[in-house]
Write a protein that holds these residues in place. Structure first.
Motif, PDB file in Angstrom:
ATOM      1  N   GLN A 107       0.835  -1.198   0.000  1.00 51.69           N
ATOM      2  CA  GLN A 107       0.000   0.000   0.000  1.00 51.69           C
ATOM      3  C   GLN A 107       0.878   1.259   0.000  1.00 51.69           C
ATOM      4  N   ILE A 108       1.967   1.216   0.731  1.00 53.56           N
ATOM      5  CA  ILE A 108       2.897   2.351   0.725  1.00 53.56           C
ATOM      6  C   ILE A 108       3.486   2.533  -0.673  1.00 53.56           C
ATOM      7  N   ASP A 109       3.855   1.424  -1.316  1.00 55.92           N
ATOM      8  CA  ASP A 109       4.386   1.508  -2.684  1.00 55.92           C
ATOM      9  C   ASP A 109       3.399   2.208  -3.613  1.00 55.92           C
ATOM     10  N   ALA A 110       2.133   1.859  -3.505  1.00 55.02           N
ATOM     11  CA  ALA A 110       1.109   2.463  -4.370  1.00 55.02           C
ATOM     12  C   ALA A 110       0.968   3.963  -4.080  1.00 55.02           C
ATOM     13  N   ILE A 111       1.020   4.333  -2.812  1.00 52.55           N
ATOM     14  CA  ILE A 111       0.928   5.748  -2.437  1.00 52.55           C
ATOM     15  C   ILE A 111       2.137   6.508  -2.967  1.00 52.55           C
ATOM     16  N   GLU A 112       3.321   5.921  -2.795  1.00 52.26           N
ATOM     17  CA  GLU A 112       4.539   6.573  -3.281  1.00 52.26           C
ATOM     18  C   GLU A 112       4.512   6.739  -4.800  1.00 52.26           C
ATOM     19  N   GLU A 113       3.928   5.780  -5.492  1.00 47.58           N
ATOM     20  CA  GLU A 113       3.789   5.866  -6.947  1.00 47.58           C
ATOM     21  C   GLU A 113       2.900   7.059  -7.319  1.00 47.58           C
ATOM     22  N   ARG A 114       1.785   7.220  -6.609  1.00 49.34           N
ATOM     23  CA  ARG A 114       0.902   8.365  -6.870  1.00 49.34           C
ATOM     24  C   ARG A 114       1.618   9.685  -6.586  1.00 49.34           C
ATOM     25  N   LEU A 115       2.376   9.725  -5.480  1.00 52.08           N
ATOM     26  CA  LEU A 115       3.121  10.935  -5.149  1.00 52.08           C
ATOM     27  C   LEU A 115       4.157  11.249  -6.227  1.00 52.08           C
ATOM     28  N   ALA A 116       4.831  10.224  -6.719  1.00 50.57           N
ATOM     29  CA  ALA A 116       5.836  10.417  -7.767  1.00 50.57           C
ATOM     30  C   ALA A 116       5.196  11.006  -9.019  1.00 50.57           C
ATOM     31  N   GLU A 117       4.020  10.523  -9.377  1.00 51.16           N
ATOM     32  CA  GLU A 117       3.316  11.054 -10.542  1.00 51.16           C
ATOM     33  C   GLU A 117       2.945  12.524 -10.341  1.00 51.16           C
ATOM     34  N   GLU A 118       2.506  12.851  -9.133  1.00 44.67           N
ATOM     35  CA  GLU A 118       2.165  14.248  -8.819  1.00 44.67           C
ATOM     36  C   GLU A 118       3.408  15.133  -8.923  1.00 44.67           C
ATOM     37  N   MET A 119       4.524  14.683  -8.370  1.00 46.16           N
ATOM     38  CA  MET A 119       5.764  15.460  -8.409  1.00 46.16           C
ATOM     39  C   MET A 119       6.268  15.606  -9.840  1.00 46.16           C
ATOM     40  N   PHE A 120       6.137  14.544 -10.609  1.00 43.71           N
ATOM     41  CA  PHE A 120       6.594  14.562 -11.998  1.00 43.71           C
ATOM     42  C   PHE A 120       5.880  15.655 -12.779  1.00 43.71           C
ATOM     43  N   SER A 121       4.618  15.894 -12.449  1.00 45.22           N
ATOM     44  CA  SER A 121       3.845  16.900 -13.183  1.00 45.22           C
ATOM     45  C   SER A 121       4.184  18.325 -12.753  1.00 45.22           C
ATOM     46  N   VAL A 122       4.906  18.486 -11.642  1.00 52.07           N
ATOM     47  CA  VAL A 122       5.191  19.820 -11.118  1.00 52.07           C
ATOM     48  C   VAL A 122       6.653  20.229 -11.286  1.00 52.07           C
ATOM     49  N   LEU A 123       7.567  19.273 -11.170  1.00 49.66           N
ATOM     50  CA  LEU A 123       8.998  19.577 -11.160  1.00 49.66           C
ATOM     51  C   LEU A 123       9.701  19.128 -12.433  1.00 49.66           C
ATOM     52  N   GLU A 124      10.615  19.962 -12.890  1.00 50.85           N
ATOM     53  CA  GLU A 124      11.470  19.613 -14.026  1.00 50.85           C
ATOM     54  C   GLU A 124      12.592  18.700 -13.528  1.00 50.85           C
ATOM     55  N   ASP A 125      13.243  18.003 -14.446  1.00 56.79           N
ATOM     56  CA  ASP A 125      14.318  17.076 -14.069  1.00 56.79           C
ATOM     57  C   ASP A 125      15.433  17.755 -13.287  1.00 56.79           C
ATOM     58  N   ASP A 126      15.875  18.920 -13.740  1.00 58.07           N
ATOM     59  CA  ASP A 126      16.971  19.601 -13.055  1.00 58.07           C
ATOM     60  C   ASP A 126      16.558  20.059 -11.658  1.00 58.07           C
ATOM     61  N   GLU A 127      15.295  20.446 -11.491  1.00 56.01           N
ATOM     62  CA  GLU A 127      14.801  20.829 -10.164  1.00 56.01           C
ATOM     63  C   GLU A 127      14.779  19.616  -9.233  1.00 56.01           C
ATOM     64  N   MET A 128      14.326  18.489  -9.760  1.00 52.17           N
ATOM     65  CA  MET A 128      14.273  17.270  -8.961  1.00 52.17           C
ATOM     66  C   MET A 128      15.675  16.846  -8.532  1.00 52.17           C
ATOM     67  N   LYS A 129      16.638  16.923  -9.460  1.00 56.23           N
ATOM     68  CA  LYS A 129      18.023  16.568  -9.124  1.00 56.23           C
ATOM     69  C   LYS A 129      18.571  17.473  -8.024  1.00 56.23           C
ATOM     70  N   MET A 130      18.278  18.761  -8.104  1.00 55.44           N
ATOM     71  CA  MET A 130      18.771  19.711  -7.108  1.00 55.44           C
ATOM     72  C   MET A 130      18.149  19.428  -5.736  1.00 55.44           C
ATOM     73  N   ILE A 131      16.856  19.172  -5.717  1.00 57.65           N
ATOM     74  CA  ILE A 131      16.175  18.868  -4.451  1.00 57.65           C
ATOM     75  C   ILE A 131      16.734  17.588  -3.848  1.00 57.65           C
ATOM     76  N   ASN A 132      16.889  16.547  -4.667  1.00 53.77           N
ATOM     77  CA  ASN A 132      17.424  15.282  -4.167  1.00 53.77           C
ATOM     78  C   ASN A 132      18.846  15.444  -3.627  1.00 53.77           C
ATOM     79  N   ARG A 133      19.665  16.218  -4.327  1.00 56.92           N
ATOM     80  CA  ARG A 133      21.033  16.457  -3.873  1.00 56.92           C
ATOM     81  C   ARG A 133      21.027  17.211  -2.543  1.00 56.92           C
ATOM     82  N   SER A 134      20.177  18.219  -2.440  1.00 56.05           N
ATOM     83  CA  SER A 134      20.087  19.008  -1.208  1.00 56.05           C
ATOM     84  C   SER A 134      19.612  18.155  -0.037  1.00 56.05           C
TER      85      SER A 134
END
Length: 143
Positions: A107-134
């Motif tokens: 169930q957590i995996d399914a929730i995380e998948e939905r969250l990932a889809e939501e984030m994908f629609s809001v953040l560009e790749d370079d923004e995601m890389k910067m956030i993950n690095r930070s």
């Protein structure tokens, strides 16, 4: 630390806290499992590795082995975890997810998948890389 930098850190902390509160709505379906915060945190460890010992859990969560044993006893009774004796050291047990623990994890995996889809629609790749690095740098600092 200068005042501007201090304010930036405080703003970032407040935004992380706000994001955490917003993510809560995604995880409300987990309420059906009726787990305490400590039980949830312990089960989340199994997202990192498949088996744990009581000592490893105590170290990772910064709580006593006695506290870990108490939580594990309840989780084991409810089939969230199972214990298996270590054949090489009978005083030690390996702990892994039981059937309810596996259902919780899925169930957590399914929730995380939905969250990932939501984030994908809001953040560009370079923004995601910067956030993950930070975030990785912050985690490394506080370990």
């Amino acid at each position: 630390m200068n005042e501007t930098r201090k304010q930036q850190v405080l703003t970032m902390y407040r935004q992380i806290d706000e994001l955490d509160l917003l993510f809560t709505k995604y995880f409300t379906e987990l309420n059906e499992f009726e787990l305490s915060y400590q039980q949830e945190q312990m089960l989340l460890l199994f997202k990192r590795q498949e088996t744990w010992t009581t000592t490893e859990i105590a170290t990772k969560m910064s709580i006593s082995k006695s506290a870990v044993s108490q939580v594990l006893k309840v989780l084991e009774q409810r089939d969230f975890v199972v214990r298996e004796k270590n054949p090489e050291n009978l005083r030690e047990s390996f702990i892994r997810l039981g059937s309810n623990g596996l259902a919780y994890s899925k169930q957590i995996d399914a929730i995380e998948e939905r969250l990932a889809e939501e984030m994908f629609s809001v953040l560009e790749d370079d923004e995601m890389k910067m956030i993950n690095r930070s975030l990785a740098l912050m985690i490394q600092k506080f370990r």
